[in-house]
Structures are given as structure tokens and as C-alpha cells.
Design a protein around this motif. Structure first.
Motif, PDB file in Angstrom:
ATOM      1  N   GLU A  35       0.808  -1.274   0.176  1.00  0.00           N
ATOM      2  CA  GLU A  35      -0.074   0.005   0.052  1.00  0.00           C
ATOM      3  C   GLU A  35       0.919   1.269   0.021  1.00  0.00           C
ATOM      4  O   GLU A  35       0.584   2.126  -0.805  1.00  0.00           O
ATOM      5  CB  GLU A  35      -0.885  -0.225   1.337  1.00  0.00           C
ATOM      6  N   ALA A  36       1.693   1.267   0.781  1.00  0.00           N
ATOM      7  CA  ALA A  36       2.493   2.580   0.806  1.00  0.00           C
ATOM      8  C   ALA A  36       3.286   2.755  -0.420  1.00  0.00           C
ATOM      9  O   ALA A  36       3.759   3.845  -0.914  1.00  0.00           O
ATOM     10  CB  ALA A  36       3.663   2.285   2.220  1.00  0.00           C
ATOM     11  N   THR A  37       3.873   1.653  -0.850  1.00  0.00           N
ATOM     12  CA  THR A  37       4.744   1.598  -2.374  1.00  0.00           C
ATOM     13  C   THR A  37       3.716   2.487  -3.338  1.00  0.00           C
ATOM     14  O   THR A  37       4.189   3.229  -3.903  1.00  0.00           O
ATOM     15  CB  THR A  37       5.308   0.468  -2.697  1.00  0.00           C
ATOM     16  N   ALA A  38       2.604   1.809  -3.431  1.00  0.00           N
ATOM     17  CA  ALA A  38       1.611   2.457  -4.333  1.00  0.00           C
ATOM     18  C   ALA A  38       1.326   3.666  -4.302  1.00  0.00           C
ATOM     19  O   ALA A  38       1.012   4.609  -5.119  1.00  0.00           O
ATOM     20  CB  ALA A  38       0.417   1.406  -4.420  1.00  0.00           C
ATOM     21  N   GLU A  39       1.084   4.327  -2.832  1.00  0.00           N
ATOM     22  CA  GLU A  39       0.895   5.678  -2.594  1.00  0.00           C
ATOM     23  C   GLU A  39       2.120   6.565  -2.825  1.00  0.00           C
ATOM     24  O   GLU A  39       1.648   7.506  -3.530  1.00  0.00           O
ATOM     25  CB  GLU A  39       0.645   5.696  -0.894  1.00  0.00           C
ATOM     26  N   ARG A  40       3.104   6.001  -2.799  1.00  0.00           N
ATOM     27  CA  ARG A  40       4.439   6.998  -2.787  1.00  0.00           C
ATOM     28  C   ARG A  40       4.710   6.793  -4.313  1.00  0.00           C
ATOM     29  O   ARG A  40       5.377   8.111  -4.626  1.00  0.00           O
ATOM     30  CB  ARG A  40       5.516   6.576  -2.003  1.00  0.00           C
ATOM     31  N   SER A  41       4.324   5.975  -5.090  1.00  0.00           N
ATOM     32  CA  SER A  41       4.707   6.071  -6.554  1.00  0.00           C
ATOM     33  C   SER A  41       3.804   5.269  -7.320  1.00  0.00           C
ATOM     34  O   SER A  41       3.757   3.794  -7.201  1.00  0.00           O
ATOM     35  CB  SER A  41       6.178   5.504  -6.838  1.00  0.00           C
ATOM     36  N   PRO A  42       2.799   5.921  -7.799  1.00  0.00           N
ATOM     37  CA  PRO A  42       1.825   5.004  -8.576  1.00  0.00           C
ATOM     38  C   PRO A  42       2.455   4.201  -9.844  1.00  0.00           C
ATOM     39  O   PRO A  42       1.879   3.124 -10.001  1.00  0.00           O
ATOM     40  CB  PRO A  42       0.865   6.079  -9.116  1.00  0.00           C
ATOM     41  N   ILE A  43       3.515   4.647 -10.334  1.00  0.00           N
ATOM     42  CA  ILE A  43       4.061   3.740 -11.269  1.00  0.00           C
ATOM     43  C   ILE A  43       4.669   2.640 -10.635  1.00  0.00           C
ATOM     44  O   ILE A  43       4.398   1.341 -11.290  1.00  0.00           O
ATOM     45  CB  ILE A  43       5.123   4.661 -12.056  1.00  0.00           C
ATOM     46  N   ALA A  44       5.279   2.656  -9.547  1.00  0.00           N
ATOM     47  CA  ALA A  44       5.809   1.372  -9.030  1.00  0.00           C
ATOM     48  C   ALA A  44       4.803   0.479  -8.030  1.00  0.00           C
ATOM     49  O   ALA A  44       4.760  -0.800  -8.321  1.00  0.00           O
ATOM     50  CB  ALA A  44       6.513   1.745  -7.682  1.00  0.00           C
ATOM     51  N   SER A  76       9.840  -1.932   7.769  1.00  0.00           N
ATOM     52  CA  SER A  76       8.513  -1.522   8.513  1.00  0.00           C
ATOM     53  C   SER A  76       8.568  -2.186   9.976  1.00  0.00           C
ATOM     54  O   SER A  76       9.382  -2.934  10.374  1.00  0.00           O
ATOM     55  CB  SER A  76       7.332  -2.306   7.921  1.00  0.00           C
ATOM     56  N   VAL A  77       8.219  -1.470  10.956  1.00  0.00           N
ATOM     57  CA  VAL A  77       7.807  -1.523  12.287  1.00  0.00           C
ATOM     58  C   VAL A  77       6.398  -1.564  12.614  1.00  0.00           C
ATOM     59  O   VAL A  77       5.730  -0.893  12.157  1.00  0.00           O
ATOM     60  CB  VAL A  77       8.600  -0.377  12.971  1.00  0.00           C
ATOM     61  N   GLY A  78       5.961  -2.673  13.403  1.00  0.00           N
ATOM     62  CA  GLY A  78       4.587  -2.516  13.970  1.00  0.00           C
ATOM     63  C   GLY A  78       4.564  -2.782  15.548  1.00  0.00           C
ATOM     64  O   GLY A  78       5.408  -3.654  16.047  1.00  0.00           O
ATOM     65  N   ALA A  79       3.350  -2.176  16.226  1.00  0.00           N
ATOM     66  CA  ALA A  79       3.154  -2.587  17.259  1.00  0.00           C
ATOM     67  C   ALA A  79       1.754  -2.380  17.582  1.00  0.00           C
ATOM     68  O   ALA A  79       1.078  -1.387  17.003  1.00  0.00           O
ATOM     69  CB  ALA A  79       4.123  -1.742  18.274  1.00  0.00           C
ATOM     70  N   PHE A  80       0.985  -2.974  18.707  1.00  0.00           N
ATOM     71  CA  PHE A  80      -0.442  -2.673  18.802  1.00  0.00           C
ATOM     72  C   PHE A  80      -1.282  -2.641  17.743  1.00  0.00           C
ATOM     73  O   PHE A  80      -2.149  -1.557  17.672  1.00  0.00           O
ATOM     74  CB  PHE A  80      -0.395  -1.319  19.607  1.00  0.00           C
ATOM     75  N   GLY A  81      -1.121  -3.183  16.609  1.00  0.00           N
ATOM     76  CA  GLY A  81      -2.000  -3.477  15.630  1.00  0.00           C
ATOM     77  C   GLY A  81      -1.784  -2.526  14.661  1.00  0.00           C
ATOM     78  O   GLY A  81      -2.433  -2.488  13.378  1.00  0.00           O
ATOM     79  N   MET A  82      -0.610  -1.606  14.465  1.00  0.00           N
ATOM     80  CA  MET A  82      -0.368  -0.610  13.638  1.00  0.00           C
ATOM     81  C   MET A  82       1.003  -0.992  13.035  1.00  0.00           C
ATOM     82  O   MET A  82       1.675  -1.509  13.600  1.00  0.00           O
ATOM     83  CB  MET A  82      -0.190   0.821  14.295  1.00  0.00           C
ATOM     84  N   VAL A  83       0.986  -0.774  11.659  1.00  0.00           N
ATOM     85  CA  VAL A  83       2.239  -0.725  10.895  1.00  0.00           C
ATOM     86  C   VAL A  83       2.665   0.442  10.338  1.00  0.00           C
ATOM     87  O   VAL A  83       1.871   1.192   9.703  1.00  0.00           O
ATOM     88  CB  VAL A  83       2.064  -1.923   9.867  1.00  0.00           C
ATOM     89  N   PHE A  84       4.043   0.765  10.535  1.00  0.00           N
ATOM     90  CA  PHE A  84       4.518   1.857  10.110  1.00  0.00           C
ATOM     91  C   PHE A  84       5.646   1.641   8.931  1.00  0.00           C
ATOM     92  O   PHE A  84       6.693   0.742   9.399  1.00  0.00           O
ATOM     93  CB  PHE A  84       5.149   2.866  11.029  1.00  0.00           C
ATOM     94  N   VAL A  85       5.537   1.867   7.823  1.00  0.00           N
ATOM     95  CA  VAL A  85       6.548   1.739   6.793  1.00  0.00           C
ATOM     96  C   VAL A  85       7.420   2.945   6.587  1.00  0.00           C
ATOM     97  O   VAL A  85       7.131   4.117   6.403  1.00  0.00           O
ATOM     98  CB  VAL A  85       5.907   1.365   5.384  1.00  0.00           C
ATOM     99  N   ARG A  86       8.642   2.601   6.755  1.00  0.00           N
ATOM    100  CA  ARG A  86       9.923   3.754   6.627  1.00  0.00           C
ATOM    101  C   ARG A  86       9.873   4.182   5.263  1.00  0.00           C
ATOM    102  O   ARG A  86       9.626   3.499   4.290  1.00  0.00           O
ATOM    103  CB  ARG A  86      11.174   2.948   7.178  1.00  0.00           C
TER     104      ARG A  86
END
Length: 92
Positions: A35-44, A76-86
Motif C-alpha cells: 500500500e505504501a509503495t503504491a501511494e508513494r509512486s503510482p508507477i511502482a 516496516s515496524v509494527g506494534a499494537f496492531g499498527m504498521v509503519f513503513v519507513r
């Protein structure tokens, strides 16, 4: 005073148990990377680079926190059900 320390110990134990129960799975990490890759670069995203990156990533869990790596980089790092992509920058 003893009652306050018992309540504090129980609250700490409850938070610890919640952290273990809500630790994100490998699938959640991989979905968030795509999801993060698609948001940051639609072509990617259109080329499926997020799916490829997610596929080659390695999931690591410490019980209360988890993370994924690829090429010795934390993705990515995740805790308490949340994931954050660097936000990854090219190596120098």
C-alpha cells in the motif's frame, strides 16, 4: 500504598498482554508495504514493485513489536496492531 502497587502491576501486565495479542502479523506488514509503495509512486504500484518488495522481506517478531527487513534494511515496524513503513532513501 500496597494497593496502588498492585493496581500498577496489573495495569502493566494488561498493557503487555495487549501488546502481545495485537502484534501485527507478517501479512499485515506485507500489505502495508504494498500500500505504501503504491501511494508513494503510482508507477511502482502499477508495476507491482511493492508486492515484490513485500515478497522478499523477512518478518521478525519480538513478541510485543515486529518488523520486516530486506537487504539489511528495516522496511516496516509494527506494534499494537499498527504498521509503519519507513521512507527509504537510496544507499550512498
Amino acid at each position: 500504598m500496597a494497593k496502588a502497587s498492585v493496581v500498577s502491576a496489573l495495569a502493566t501486565a494488561a498493557v503487555f498482554v495487549a501488546a502481545i495479542a495485537l502484534n501485527p502479523s507478517a501479512e499485515k506488514h506485507r500489505a502495508k508495504i504494498k500500500e505504501a509503495t503504491a501511494e508513494r509512486s503510482p508507477i511502482a504500484g502499477a508495476l507491482g514493485l511493492g508486492a515484490l518488495t513485500a515478497f522478499v522481506s523477512t518478518y521478525h517478531s519480538w513478541g510485543v513489536v515486529s518488523y520486516t527487513t530486506a537487504n539489511d534494511r528495516v522496511l516496516s515496524v509494527g506494534a499494537f496492531g499498527m504498521v509503519f513503513v519507513r521512507e527509504l532513501e537510496p544507499r550512498r
